[in-house]
Design a protein around this motif. Structure first.
Motif, PDB file in Angstrom:
ATOM      1  N   GLY A  46     122.936 -19.116 -42.072  1.00 27.28           N
ATOM      2  CA  GLY A  46     121.712 -19.914 -42.148  1.00 27.28           C
ATOM      3  C   GLY A  46     121.499 -20.517 -43.524  1.00 27.28           C
ATOM      4  N   ASP A  47     120.687 -21.579 -43.583  1.00 25.32           N
ATOM      5  CA  ASP A  47     120.434 -22.270 -44.848  1.00 25.32           C
ATOM      6  C   ASP A  47     119.009 -22.812 -44.823  1.00 25.32           C
ATOM      7  OD1 ASP A  47     121.711 -23.663 -47.370  1.00 25.32           O
ATOM      8  OD2 ASP A  47     120.546 -25.197 -46.305  1.00 25.32           O
ATOM      9  N   SER A  48     118.261 -22.560 -45.872  1.00 27.36           N
ATOM     10  CA  SER A  48     116.835 -22.897 -45.839  1.00 27.36           C
ATOM     11  C   SER A  48     116.608 -24.407 -45.868  1.00 27.36           C
ATOM     12  CB  SER A  48     116.095 -22.220 -46.999  1.00 27.36           C
ATOM     13  OG  SER A  48     116.725 -22.568 -48.219  1.00 27.36           O
ATOM     14  N   ALA A  49     117.417 -25.146 -46.605  1.00 28.61           N
ATOM     15  CA  ALA A  49     117.251 -26.607 -46.655  1.00 28.61           C
ATOM     16  C   ALA A  49     117.512 -27.224 -45.285  1.00 28.61           C
ATOM     17  CB  ALA A  49     118.185 -27.207 -47.698  1.00 28.61           C
ATOM     18  N   VAL A  50     118.515 -26.695 -44.607  1.00 28.70           N
ATOM     19  CA  VAL A  50     118.834 -27.171 -43.263  1.00 28.70           C
ATOM     20  C   VAL A  50     117.665 -26.896 -42.334  1.00 28.70           C
ATOM     21  CG1 VAL A  50     120.292 -26.739 -41.230  1.00 28.70           C
ATOM     22  CG2 VAL A  50     121.343 -26.976 -43.487  1.00 28.70           C
ATOM     23  N   GLU A  51     117.134 -25.690 -42.439  1.00 29.11           N
ATOM     24  CA  GLU A  51     116.025 -25.327 -41.551  1.00 29.11           C
ATOM     25  C   GLU A  51     114.788 -26.180 -41.828  1.00 29.11           C
ATOM     26  OE1 GLU A  51     116.168 -21.118 -42.250  1.00 29.11           O
ATOM     27  OE2 GLU A  51     118.137 -21.126 -41.252  1.00 29.11           O
TER      28      GLU A  51
ATOM     29  N   TRP B  74     120.853 -33.763 -34.020  1.00 23.03           N
ATOM     30  CA  TRP B  74     122.262 -33.693 -34.429  1.00 23.03           C
ATOM     31  C   TRP B  74     122.702 -32.228 -34.515  1.00 23.03           C
ATOM     32  CZ3 TRP B  74     124.709 -32.369 -39.287  1.00 23.03           C
ATOM     33  CH2 TRP B  74     126.039 -32.799 -39.388  1.00 23.03           C
ATOM     34  N   LEU B  75     121.859 -31.395 -35.133  1.00 22.26           N
ATOM     35  CA  LEU B  75     122.201 -29.967 -35.228  1.00 22.26           C
ATOM     36  C   LEU B  75     122.369 -29.360 -33.838  1.00 22.26           C
ATOM     37  CD1 LEU B  75     119.847 -28.395 -37.932  1.00 22.26           C
ATOM     38  CD2 LEU B  75     122.270 -28.994 -38.165  1.00 22.26           C
TER      39      LEU B  75
ATOM     40  N   LYS C 191     133.170 -18.716 -36.419  1.00 19.51           N
ATOM     41  CA  LYS C 191     133.333 -17.262 -36.473  1.00 19.51           C
ATOM     42  C   LYS C 191     133.034 -16.679 -37.856  1.00 19.51           C
ATOM     43  CE  LYS C 191     138.199 -17.348 -37.559  1.00 19.51           C
ATOM     44  NZ  LYS C 191     139.581 -17.262 -37.162  1.00 19.51           N
ATOM     45  N   VAL C 192     133.062 -17.530 -38.892  1.00 19.97           N
ATOM     46  CA  VAL C 192     132.787 -17.036 -40.251  1.00 19.97           C
ATOM     47  C   VAL C 192     131.320 -17.301 -40.588  1.00 19.97           C
ATOM     48  CG1 VAL C 192     133.391 -17.264 -42.698  1.00 19.97           C
ATOM     49  CG2 VAL C 192     135.170 -17.502 -40.929  1.00 19.97           C
ATOM     50  N   PRO C 193     130.577 -16.276 -41.034  1.00 17.75           N
ATOM     51  CA  PRO C 193     129.158 -16.469 -41.356  1.00 17.75           C
ATOM     52  C   PRO C 193     128.976 -17.560 -42.411  1.00 17.75           C
ATOM     53  CG  PRO C 193     129.757 -14.141 -41.454  1.00 17.75           C
ATOM     54  CD  PRO C 193     131.034 -14.902 -41.254  1.00 17.75           C
ATOM     55  N   GLY C 194     127.931 -18.363 -42.225  1.00 13.33           N
ATOM     56  CA  GLY C 194     127.630 -19.391 -43.213  1.00 13.33           C
ATOM     57  C   GLY C 194     128.379 -20.695 -42.995  1.00 13.33           C
ATOM     58  N   TYR C 195     129.258 -20.734 -42.007  1.00 10.52           N
ATOM     59  CA  TYR C 195     130.018 -21.953 -41.712  1.00 10.52           C
ATOM     60  C   TYR C 195     129.647 -22.499 -40.336  1.00 10.52           C
ATOM     61  CZ  TYR C 195     132.960 -21.322 -45.788  1.00 10.52           C
ATOM     62  OH  TYR C 195     133.403 -21.207 -47.076  1.00 10.52           O
ATOM     63  N   ALA C 196     129.986 -23.759 -40.123  1.00 13.25           N
ATOM     64  CA  ALA C 196     129.757 -24.389 -38.829  1.00 13.25           C
ATOM     65  C   ALA C 196     130.903 -25.350 -38.545  1.00 13.25           C
ATOM     66  CB  ALA C 196     128.441 -25.159 -38.848  1.00 13.25           C
TER      67      ALA C 196
ATOM     68  N   ARG D  71     130.519 -25.698 -44.657  1.00 11.45           N
ATOM     69  CA  ARG D  71     129.465 -24.761 -45.103  1.00 11.45           C
ATOM     70  C   ARG D  71     128.130 -25.222 -44.533  1.00 11.45           C
ATOM     71  NH1 ARG D  71     131.541 -24.457 -50.983  1.00 11.45           N
ATOM     72  NH2 ARG D  71     130.599 -26.512 -50.998  1.00 11.45           N
ATOM     73  N   GLN D  72     127.371 -24.294 -43.997  1.00 17.93           N
ATOM     74  CA  GLN D  72     126.077 -24.675 -43.424  1.00 17.93           C
ATOM     75  C   GLN D  72     125.200 -25.365 -44.464  1.00 17.93           C
ATOM     76  OE1 GLN D  72     124.642 -21.071 -41.587  1.00 17.93           O
ATOM     77  NE2 GLN D  72     126.230 -21.130 -39.994  1.00 17.93           N
ATOM     78  N   SER D  73     125.348 -24.956 -45.707  1.00 17.79           N
ATOM     79  CA  SER D  73     124.531 -25.561 -46.772  1.00 17.79           C
ATOM     80  C   SER D  73     124.945 -27.006 -47.058  1.00 17.79           C
ATOM     81  CB  SER D  73     124.642 -24.720 -48.053  1.00 17.79           C
ATOM     82  OG  SER D  73     126.000 -24.581 -48.404  1.00 17.79           O
ATOM     83  N   ASP D  74     126.072 -27.442 -46.523  1.00 16.88           N
ATOM     84  CA  ASP D  74     126.498 -28.837 -46.700  1.00 16.88           C
ATOM     85  C   ASP D  74     126.073 -29.737 -45.549  1.00 16.88           C
ATOM     86  OD1 ASP D  74     127.748 -28.540 -49.152  1.00 16.88           O
ATOM     87  OD2 ASP D  74     129.711 -28.077 -48.261  1.00 16.88           O
ATOM     88  N   LEU D  75     125.424 -29.165 -44.544  1.00 15.60           N
ATOM     89  CA  LEU D  75     125.186 -29.944 -43.329  1.00 15.60           C
ATOM     90  C   LEU D  75     124.302 -31.169 -43.560  1.00 15.60           C
ATOM     91  CD1 LEU D  75     124.863 -27.131 -40.616  1.00 15.60           C
ATOM     92  CD2 LEU D  75     126.692 -28.840 -40.848  1.00 15.60           C
ATOM     93  N   VAL D  76     123.327 -31.029 -44.455  1.00 17.82           N
ATOM     94  CA  VAL D  76     122.439 -32.170 -44.681  1.00 17.82           C
ATOM     95  C   VAL D  76     123.218 -33.320 -45.312  1.00 17.82           C
ATOM     96  CG1 VAL D  76     120.386 -32.975 -45.888  1.00 17.82           C
ATOM     97  CG2 VAL D  76     120.411 -30.679 -44.874  1.00 17.82           C
TER      98      VAL D  76
END
Ligand code: HEM
Ligand code: SF4
Lengths: 581, 170
Positions: free
Chosen positions: A304-309, A321-322, A330-335, A385-390
């Motif tokens: 999870g990532d707070s900016a994404v949320e 889109w999400l 399968k790896v935490p923090g990735y998508a 990385r989930q934090s890169d999604l934005v």
């Protein structure tokens, strides 16, 4: 990525030289067209309506950023600035010159790419789950096996002139995303009760004129025996498959004719000669090949990532889109992220050179320099990385690749149809466009939810229409484009062939036909029920009745000013593309 | 002229093909080195068994196993390619070499073209009669299109991964 070694390079280089000489002999007249045709097809070179078409292999759909840039370069240098990603995870360039093909293959070879066996009556490029290696539901990563089989099948001396094309697909997850049941051979990598790895083997599936779901020939072939066992299947087919009638030459017809028991008996009789022989795969080879697939250097990240949320709450487009384009990792923090090539107004699966370069750039920035091509004709960045999604979303959106429609109505599978293809009865791309425009409203698409709309321009079924929840097949009536509609087909674990709802429709009626099918669904559905499940529950009757209840405007003629300019045979070409993404 | 053991050589064999009206029982097999159809061999076995200068050819829809007990009787076995795109002959050759242990001359006849020779050689052929309208010296080049192959076949019993030390992970 899989890393080729000096042997792969040498074989690829020798192939380029061989084909260069074949083209030279064709141009000098030494080779006649009927002799050359088969050679060029085995190098992925078709003759289409307007020009040659080059189909380049993307083994098991995995591609590096450098390779993607090479596609962009090929598109600019030898084509009209775009390419078409196909249901077999390859790419096609539509406007080739014969003279340029050897040079293009030489360019491709500089990044370990080629057009080997992308066509012709040989073992074709093996397709694979696009989320292999990252999917949460994965049992075993199928890619090392796909690569071992790629090497075995490449220029196999016995199987270069089979009765027909021969297609393998392989999946290693609980959910089949490679449509294995509609391939000549479908492989699912499984584990037995002892935890040993092996293959469940399906044989004799396929679409085309006679759609058939594959039959299990063996529920567990230990991985060591994959080559010898599969070789026996192909050998029995080579010897006994029909050659007198191309429509009956596929392995599915042989399996039906013999019955699975007799077919299996013949395969096992042949296998006795090779089982445990030199072609048995060794632990060392499996380890070597597995190690040649680079494993991304994943970081330890929180899920999870707070900016994404935060953005998800504030921005509807991003939230959509999400919801649609992001798949669990399968790896935490990735998508895993699907880049949509299904923007309305664009031929499904088409990408411009600019988009290919941009996709490569995104892969370098966000996904360890790797991409995948999906059999639904989209691209995947598998390790984000989930934090890169934005940031990724913004960049992809700017290039027209963030349409939040994966698995929705406008995520259409579509063959080239008569805009390009010599075999077509009707246009597919233009029809996909007409339908997409009618349902361009993304909220409506999200409300309809998961649905698969597949379009083929003729009975060959390159657009997988049989396994579409809604399947559309182009048929020819007095030189006009007409379409037959089926519903209830599906891919995946419960693959099945759809049933035709009734007599066919004119081009201009088709958006309304789809609208009526959806109306019935919206009326009848239970909460959270997908279109396909409603069809299964209530049957075809209500859909059929409603579609035919009242006449649909636009009979017979291709009326409507918008389509009037599209006379049959007029190529779907760049003017159609909005270059303003 | 044929290609044999990778060079162009004279050839004094002729191939018997049935004409309209011939039957496998009645057709007269001329004297001299001759390659007869499998069916003629089967029909006239007693008579032909005496000859030392005999070859036999199989069509693509016939099976190598039909010759199982007779292999030693022939100086040459040929496989006919009715069309170059008919790939059954490759499996026939593979069977003759790897399963039935045939070691004599194995010749590809019929619609035999340069660009098919490499695979034919791998499947087990050591002699080739390219189509008469093609330049045989040109055709010879087809045998060396590749210097390397991934998989095992008649010519090479071991797949590449058992033959060489290959690169692994960096
Ligand atoms: C150059 C244009 C094309 C030609 C001439 C062509 C030709 C054919 C033919 C003749 C078949 C029927 C095979 C059979 O029933 O035995 C077929 C099936 C198929 N083609 Fe194409 N095709 C073309 C483009 C494409 C494209 C663009 C795709 C992917 C988007 C594709 C994917 C397929 C698939 C998945 C099937 C079904 C295979 C099966 O039944 O197992 N083809 N094609
Ligand atoms: S389905 Fe028919 S029209 Fe479409 S690409 Fe295949 S052969 Fe061409």
């Amino acid at each position: 990525m899989y890393r080729y070694d000096q042997f792969d390079h040498q074989i690829t280089a020798e192939r380029v030289a061989q084909f260069r000489d074949q083209v030279r002999r064709r141009l000098s007249g030494e080779l006649k067209e009927d002799e050359f045709r088969i050679l060029r097809l085995q190098n992925g070179l078709y003759m289409q309506i307007h020009a040659y078409m080059l189909r380049v292999a993307v083994p098991y759909g995995l591609i590096s950023a450098a390779q993607m840039r090479m596609f962009a370069s090929i598109a600019r240098k030898y084509d009209r600035g775009y390419g078409h990603f196909t249901t077999r995870q390859n790419i096609q360039f539509n406007w080739f010159k014969l003279q340029d093909a050897p040079e293009a293959l030489a360019d491709l070879a500089t990044v370990e790419m080629h057009a080997n066996q992308t066509s012709g009556n040989c073992i074709r490029n093996i397709t694979c789950d696009e989320f292999a290696g990252v999917a949460r539901d994965e049992i075993v990563d199928p890619r090392p096996y796909a690569e071992i089989l790629r090497q075995w099948s490449t220029f196999h001396p016995e199987f270069g002139y089979l009765p027909r094309k021969f297609k393998f697909a392989i999946s290693g997850a609980e959910h089949d995303r490679a449509a294995i049941a509609v391939h000549d051979i479908g492989l699912s990598v499984v584990k037995n009760a002892q935890g040993e790895v092996g293959f469940r083997v399906l044989v004799g599936g396929g679409l085309g004129r006679t759609p058939i779901v594959g039959t299990e020939i063996c529920d567990f072939v230990p991985w060591q025996h994959a080559i010898t066992y599969l070789e026996s299947i192909v050998r029995v087919y080579n010897e006994h498959g029909r050659r007198d009638n191309i429509y009956k030459a596929r392995i599915k017809i042989l399996v039906k004719a013999l019955g699975i028991e007799e077919f299996k008996r013949q395969v096992e009789a042949d296998w006795q000669f090779t089982k445990n022989g030199p072609c048995t795969i060794t632990e060392a080879e499996l380890n070597r090949v597995s190690a040649c697939f680079t494993v991304p250097a994943y970081e330890q990240l929180p899920e999870g990532d707070s900016a994404v949320e935060a953005l998800q709450r504030d921005n509807k487009a991003f939230a959509n889109w999400l919801q649609r384009n992001i798949k669990p990792h399968k790896v935490p923090g990735y998508a895993a992220v699907v880049l949509s090539l299904k923007k309305t107004g664009i031929a499904p699966g088409d990408a411009t050179a600019e988009q290919m370069d941009a996709a490569a750039e995104l892969a370098d920035r966000f996904s360890f320099g790797e991409l995948r091509i999906t059999h639904m004709q989209n691209l995947v960045l598998a390790d984000v990385r989930q934090s890169d999604l934005v940031a990724l979303w913004k960049a992809a959106d700017a290039m027209g690749m963030a349409t939040p429609n994966i698995g929705l109505l406008n995520d259409v599978i579509c063959c080239p149809g008569s805009d390009f293809c010599t075999l077509a009865n009707a246009r597919s791309i233009s029809l996909a466009k007409a339908i997409a425009e009618r349902f361009d409203n993304i909220d409506f698409q999200h409300d309809i939810g998961d649905i698969e709309l597949n379009i083929s321009g003729c009975i060959n079924a390159c657009g997988h229409h049989h396994i579409g929840h809604i399947g559309i097949l182009g048929v020819d009536k007095d030189g006009e484009d007409w379409y037959q509609v089926s519903i209830g087909g599906s891919q995946g674990n419960s693959a099945g062939v759809g049933k035709v709802i009734g007599s066919s429709f004119a081009f201009s009626q088709m958006p309304e036909v789809v609208a009526r099918l959806l109306e019935v669904y919206v009326r009848e559905r239970h909460a959270d029920e997908r279109f396909i499940d409603t069809v299964r529950r209530i049957g075809h009757g209500p859909f059929k009745e409603y579609v035919y209840a009242t006449p649909i405007a636009g009979d017979a003629k291709l009326d409507g000013a918008e389509y009037a300019s599209l006379e049959k045979g007029t190529p779907y070409d760049m003017p159609y593309y909005s270059r303003r993404f | 002229m044929i290609i044999k053991n990778k060079s162009v050589v004279d050839d004094d064999w002729s191939v018997l093909r049935l004409n309209e009206g011939d039957t496998t029982e009645s057709v007269a097999v001329p004297s001299g080195k001759i390659i007869v159809p499998l069916k003629v061999w089967q029909a006239q076995r007693d008579k032909l068994s005496q000859r030392a200068d005999l070859g036999v050819w199989l069509n693509s829809d016939e099976r190598a196993e039909d010759l199982q007990d007779d292999l030693a009787k022939f100086a040459v076995i040929a496989v006919n390619f009715p069309k170059f795109a008919d790939g059954r002959g490759y499996s026939i050759a593979y069977h003759l070499r790897t399963r039935l242990g045939y070691r004599g001359e194995l010749r590809a006849i019929g619609d035999v073209l340069r660009d098919q020779l490499f695979y034919m050689q791998r499947a087990g052929f050591d002699a080739f009669a390219p189509r008469a309208d093609k330049d045989i010296h040109e055709a010879l080049k087809g045998l060396s299109d590749f210097s390397l192959s991934y998989q095992a076949s008649s010519d090479e019993g071991q797949p590449l991964f058992r033959r060489v030390q290959r690169g692994g992970a960096a």
